[in-house]
Design a protein around this motif. Structure first.
Motif, PDB file in Angstrom:
ATOM      1  N   LYS A   1       0.858  -1.188   0.000  1.00  0.00           N
ATOM      2  CA  LYS A   1       0.000   0.000   0.000  1.00  0.00           C
ATOM      3  C   LYS A   1       0.894   1.238   0.000  1.00  0.00           C
ATOM      4  CE  LYS A   1      -3.675  -2.332   2.569  1.00  0.00           C
ATOM      5  NZ  LYS A   1      -4.390  -2.422   3.866  1.00  0.00           N
ATOM      6  N   GLY A   2       0.514   2.209  -0.817  1.00  0.00           N
ATOM      7  CA  GLY A   2       1.347   3.396  -0.945  1.00  0.00           C
ATOM      8  C   GLY A   2       2.422   3.257  -1.993  1.00  0.00           C
ATOM      9  N   GLY A   3       2.569   2.024  -2.531  1.00  0.00           N
ATOM     10  CA  GLY A   3       3.587   1.782  -3.543  1.00  0.00           C
ATOM     11  C   GLY A   3       3.068   2.006  -4.946  1.00  0.00           C
ATOM     12  N   ASN A   4       3.978   1.986  -5.914  1.00  0.00           N
ATOM     13  CA  ASN A   4       3.587   2.194  -7.304  1.00  0.00           C
ATOM     14  C   ASN A   4       4.302   1.222  -8.221  1.00  0.00           C
ATOM     15  OD1 ASN A   4       6.207   3.343  -7.964  1.00  0.00           O
ATOM     16  ND2 ASN A   4       5.515   5.228  -6.963  1.00  0.00           N
TER      17      ASN A   4
ATOM     18  N   LEU B   1       4.978   9.145   0.082  1.00  0.00           N
ATOM     19  CA  LEU B   1       4.376   9.755   1.260  1.00  0.00           C
ATOM     20  C   LEU B   1       3.666  11.040   0.834  1.00  0.00           C
ATOM     21  CD1 LEU B   1       7.414   8.551   2.237  1.00  0.00           C
ATOM     22  CD2 LEU B   1       6.454   9.249   4.431  1.00  0.00           C
ATOM     23  N   THR B   2       2.403  11.154   1.229  1.00  0.00           N
ATOM     24  CA  THR B   2       1.638  12.367   0.916  1.00  0.00           C
ATOM     25  C   THR B   2       1.598  13.315   2.106  1.00  0.00           C
ATOM     26  OG1 THR B   2      -0.367  11.137   1.499  1.00  0.00           O
ATOM     27  CG2 THR B   2       0.223  11.247  -0.831  1.00  0.00           C
ATOM     28  N   SER B   3       1.960  12.825   3.274  1.00  0.00           N
ATOM     29  CA  SER B   3       2.152  13.659   4.466  1.00  0.00           C
ATOM     30  C   SER B   3       3.106  12.889   5.363  1.00  0.00           C
ATOM     31  CB  SER B   3       0.821  13.924   5.191  1.00  0.00           C
ATOM     32  OG  SER B   3       0.438  12.812   5.972  1.00  0.00           O
ATOM     33  N   ASP B   4       3.379  13.433   6.545  1.00  0.00           N
ATOM     34  CA  ASP B   4       4.301  12.727   7.430  1.00  0.00           C
ATOM     35  C   ASP B   4       3.686  11.466   8.017  1.00  0.00           C
ATOM     36  OD1 ASP B   4       2.526  14.414   8.818  1.00  0.00           O
ATOM     37  OD2 ASP B   4       3.827  14.457  10.585  1.00  0.00           O
TER      38      ASP B   4
ATOM     39  N   ASP C   1      -2.659   6.765  -2.058  1.00  0.00           N
ATOM     40  CA  ASP C   1      -3.807   5.857  -2.020  1.00  0.00           C
ATOM     41  C   ASP C   1      -3.708   4.855  -3.168  1.00  0.00           C
ATOM     42  OD1 ASP C   1      -6.190   4.643  -1.479  1.00  0.00           O
ATOM     43  OD2 ASP C   1      -7.434   6.238  -2.321  1.00  0.00           O
ATOM     44  N   THR C   2      -2.811   3.883  -3.013  1.00  0.00           N
ATOM     45  CA  THR C   2      -2.648   2.833  -4.018  1.00  0.00           C
ATOM     46  C   THR C   2      -2.686   1.473  -3.338  1.00  0.00           C
ATOM     47  OG1 THR C   2      -0.240   2.894  -3.820  1.00  0.00           O
ATOM     48  CG2 THR C   2      -1.240   4.286  -5.516  1.00  0.00           C
ATOM     49  N   SER C   3      -3.219   0.494  -4.028  1.00  0.00           N
ATOM     50  CA  SER C   3      -3.256  -0.875  -3.514  1.00  0.00           C
ATOM     51  C   SER C   3      -3.615  -1.816  -4.652  1.00  0.00           C
ATOM     52  CB  SER C   3      -4.278  -1.013  -2.382  1.00  0.00           C
ATOM     53  OG  SER C   3      -5.584  -0.738  -2.854  1.00  0.00           O
ATOM     54  N   GLY C   4      -3.307  -3.094  -4.469  1.00  0.00           N
ATOM     55  CA  GLY C   4      -3.670  -4.107  -5.450  1.00  0.00           C
ATOM     56  C   GLY C   4      -2.788  -4.175  -6.680  1.00  0.00           C
TER      57      GLY C   4
ATOM     58  N   ALA D   1       5.120   0.018   5.367  1.00  0.00           N
ATOM     59  CA  ALA D   1       4.230   0.850   4.550  1.00  0.00           C
ATOM     60  C   ALA D   1       2.879   0.177   4.379  1.00  0.00           C
ATOM     61  CB  ALA D   1       4.868   1.115   3.188  1.00  0.00           C
ATOM     62  N   ASP D   2       2.895  -1.118   4.127  1.00  0.00           N
ATOM     63  CA  ASP D   2       1.668  -1.848   3.860  1.00  0.00           C
ATOM     64  C   ASP D   2       0.793  -1.995   5.101  1.00  0.00           C
ATOM     65  OD1 ASP D   2       0.284  -3.507   1.719  1.00  0.00           O
ATOM     66  OD2 ASP D   2       0.398  -4.994   3.327  1.00  0.00           O
TER      67      ASP D   2
END
Length: 287
Positions: free
Chosen positions: A74-77, A84-87, A92-95, A190-191
């Motif tokens: 999650k959060g990966g690409n 990171l969109t904030s600290d 918003d990525t998943s799957g 992260a996940d």
């Protein structure tokens, strides 16, 4: 008939027997020493063979069994990064999944570093920072020591998004593939616990002077920073993702770590040593 004067005397016979006994004793001692040496050499060879076998098995376990395809945390690409969109929040990525067989071909020698799927943020948005790091890299540890808190401040203020692509350039210098295991641990955190990613990352790099960590230590460090990811770390759940990230970085001509990009432009610490000033100027220019 020989005279009695030609026969050895009793004293001579005794001396000769004593000499022969001494020679036999010396020969036996020499034979015993040779036998002992051969035994010791045999034991040494056997020990070295066992050690070599264990090392081979460890290396095989740590590198040869990593799948070519796997899940993205999650959060990966799809480029192998975690954004990171904030600290305390991630993208918003998943799957998603990655496949190293689709990473592309090696670049020509001297090719310009060109990170895939990365571009400057539009005017008015938080600027995009991209960092290629290796958990076993001393310069990355120095960079994080100097700028991790500042990066957290920018994130909390909504001035930047930060994408970490954690590579394994230094696995070859580690008997336990620490770079890959560290990258996997970061992906696990992260996940499972996005808010823990930044403090865990900071803690991992802060540990650099103490040397490589075993999985048990990574698990405890993650737990200390609010993430319970024991099974993910031990199972190497995101090792394929780490493997892909590393391969993609090489294909994209990333030559070393840390490699840092600010709004799609590489940061050159020799030309612009004050990283904070460079980022602050980019933030101001993008408002």
């Amino acid at each position: 008939m020989a005279s009695n004067s030609q026969r050895p005397s009793k004293a001579e016979r005794t001396a000769s027997a004593r000499e022969q006994a001494q020679k036999m004793h010396a020969a036996q001692e020499a034979a015993d020493k040779r036998k002992s040496l051969f035994i010791k050499l045999g034991v040494l060879v056997a020990v070295l063979a066992v050690v070599a076998l264990v090392v081979a098995l460890v290396l095989q376990k740590n590198s040869g069994t990593v799948a070519d395809t796997g899940a993205v945390p999650k959060g990966g690409n799809a480029a192998g990064g975690i954004t990171l969109t904030s600290d305390k929040t991630l993208a918003d990525t998943s799957g998603l999944t990655v496949d190293i067989n689709k990473v592309g071909t090696a670049p020509a020698e001297g090719a310009t570093p060109t990170p895939r799927e990365y571009k400057a943020a539009p005017k008015g948005d938080p600027i995009n920072l991209l960092l290629y790091v290796d958990v076993n890299c001393v310069h990355c540890a120095d960079f994080e020591t100097e700028y991790a808190d500042q990066i957290s401040t920018w994130l909390a203020a909504g001035d930047v998004t930060v994408e970490y692509r954690t590579v394994a350039f230094l696995d070859g210098a580690s008997p336990t593939n620490y770079s890959s295991r560290g990258a996997n641990a970061l992906a696990c955190v992260a996940d499972a616990a996005p808010a823990s990613y930044l403090p865990f990352s900071k803690a991992v790099f802060a540990h650099y002077p103490e040397g490589e960590m075993k999985n048990k230590q990574l698990i405890q460090l993650a737990k200390d920073n609010g993430a319970d990811v024991a099974s993910c770390i031990n199972d190497g759940t995101f090792r394929p993702f780490a493997k892909f990230t590393d391969a993609a970085a090489r294909v994209d001509a990333i030559g070393g770590t840390p490699s840092v990009f600010v709004q799609d432009k590489p940061w050159d610490p020799n030309a612009e040593p004050d990283f904070a000033a460079v980022v602050d100027a980019a933030i101001k220019a993008n408002k």
